[in-house]
Design a protein around this motif. Sequence first.
Motif, PDB file in Angstrom:
ATOM      1  N   PHE A  43     -26.513 -15.941   3.887  1.00  0.00           N
ATOM      2  CA  PHE A  43     -27.626 -15.563   2.921  1.00  0.00           C
ATOM      3  C   PHE A  43     -27.926 -14.033   3.049  1.00  0.00           C
ATOM      4  O   PHE A  43     -27.635 -13.605   4.356  1.00  0.00           O
ATOM      5  N   GLN A  44     -28.315 -13.488   1.999  1.00  0.00           N
ATOM      6  CA  GLN A  44     -28.901 -12.057   2.367  1.00  0.00           C
ATOM      7  C   GLN A  44     -30.226 -11.913   1.712  1.00  0.00           C
ATOM      8  O   GLN A  44     -31.336 -12.165   2.536  1.00  0.00           O
ATOM      9  N   CYS A  45     -30.160 -12.018  -0.012  1.00  0.00           N
ATOM     10  CA  CYS A  45     -31.592 -11.977  -0.344  1.00  0.00           C
ATOM     11  C   CYS A  45     -32.219 -13.532  -0.363  1.00  0.00           C
ATOM     12  O   CYS A  45     -33.374 -13.389  -0.284  1.00  0.00           O
ATOM     13  N   GLY A  46     -31.219 -14.562  -0.174  1.00  0.00           N
ATOM     14  CA  GLY A  46     -32.038 -15.625  -0.057  1.00  0.00           C
ATOM     15  C   GLY A  46     -32.203 -16.593  -1.339  1.00  0.00           C
ATOM     16  O   GLY A  46     -32.562 -17.614  -1.443  1.00  0.00           O
ATOM     17  N   PHE A  47     -32.214 -15.618  -2.814  1.00  0.00           N
ATOM     18  CA  PHE A  47     -32.304 -16.364  -3.844  1.00  0.00           C
ATOM     19  C   PHE A  47     -31.744 -17.556  -4.450  1.00  0.00           C
ATOM     20  O   PHE A  47     -32.090 -18.604  -4.821  1.00  0.00           O
ATOM     21  N   CYS A  48     -30.288 -17.371  -3.846  1.00  0.00           N
ATOM     22  CA  CYS A  48     -29.518 -18.702  -4.239  1.00  0.00           C
ATOM     23  C   CYS A  48     -29.359 -19.900  -3.246  1.00  0.00           C
ATOM     24  O   CYS A  48     -28.961 -20.804  -3.417  1.00  0.00           O
TER      25      CYS A  48
ATOM     26  N   ARG B  71     -25.141 -13.739  -6.012  1.00  0.00           N
ATOM     27  CA  ARG B  71     -25.221 -12.306  -6.327  1.00  0.00           C
ATOM     28  C   ARG B  71     -24.898 -11.439  -5.042  1.00  0.00           C
ATOM     29  O   ARG B  71     -24.546 -10.305  -5.466  1.00  0.00           O
ATOM     30  N   CYS B  72     -25.166 -11.789  -3.930  1.00  0.00           N
ATOM     31  CA  CYS B  72     -25.000 -10.940  -2.722  1.00  0.00           C
ATOM     32  C   CYS B  72     -23.696 -11.398  -2.426  1.00  0.00           C
ATOM     33  O   CYS B  72     -23.371 -10.600  -1.243  1.00  0.00           O
TER      34      CYS B  72
END
Length: 166
Positions: free
Chosen positions: A98-103, A136-137
């Motif tokens: 993960f990067q931003c973690g939203f998903c 999206r990341c």
Amino acid sequence: MKRPITTTINERTRDIVVAPNRTLLEVLRDELGLRGAVEGCGVGVCGSCTVLVDDRPVSSCLMLATNAEGRTITTIEGVSRDGELSPVQRAFLEQQAFQCGFCTPGMIMAVEGLIRENPNPDEAEIRDYLSGNLCRCGTYSAVIAAVQSVVVQARAETENSRPAAH
Ligand code: FES
Ligand code: FES
């Protein structure tokens, strides 16, 4: 008119009263304080709101809360045990999936559903199963690596638990 329902959420029986137009996602987040599932698209496309309903991944933004009557719901808050991350959660951390973690909560719930349904998926099956979860990341390859590491680890544990042949 609001309607009473009984549902099991993260192994706890809940008697709740819900409006007929409220989605499961809205009730989880706004009424039960379970904010792990998040709304991305709100129309069943992105998978960020994924929870398990009777062990199958479902977009909770599309499911009316009244349809949770008699069902077993698992959210991201319910996958850890006694304060320990689940093997899938650990693998996401280890593989930096993960990067931003939203998903990520939705992605993890989809993987939990996959492993319950098919404990030994190949890469094509993993990709196919997770095709409804958008990131999206663009962390897809790390997510695949995380799932594969869970599968390898589970297989090793199964083999180690078999009695040695004499
Ligand atoms: S918010 Fe439910 S699928 Fe996108
Ligand atoms: S980690 Fe950012 S959207 Fe997937």
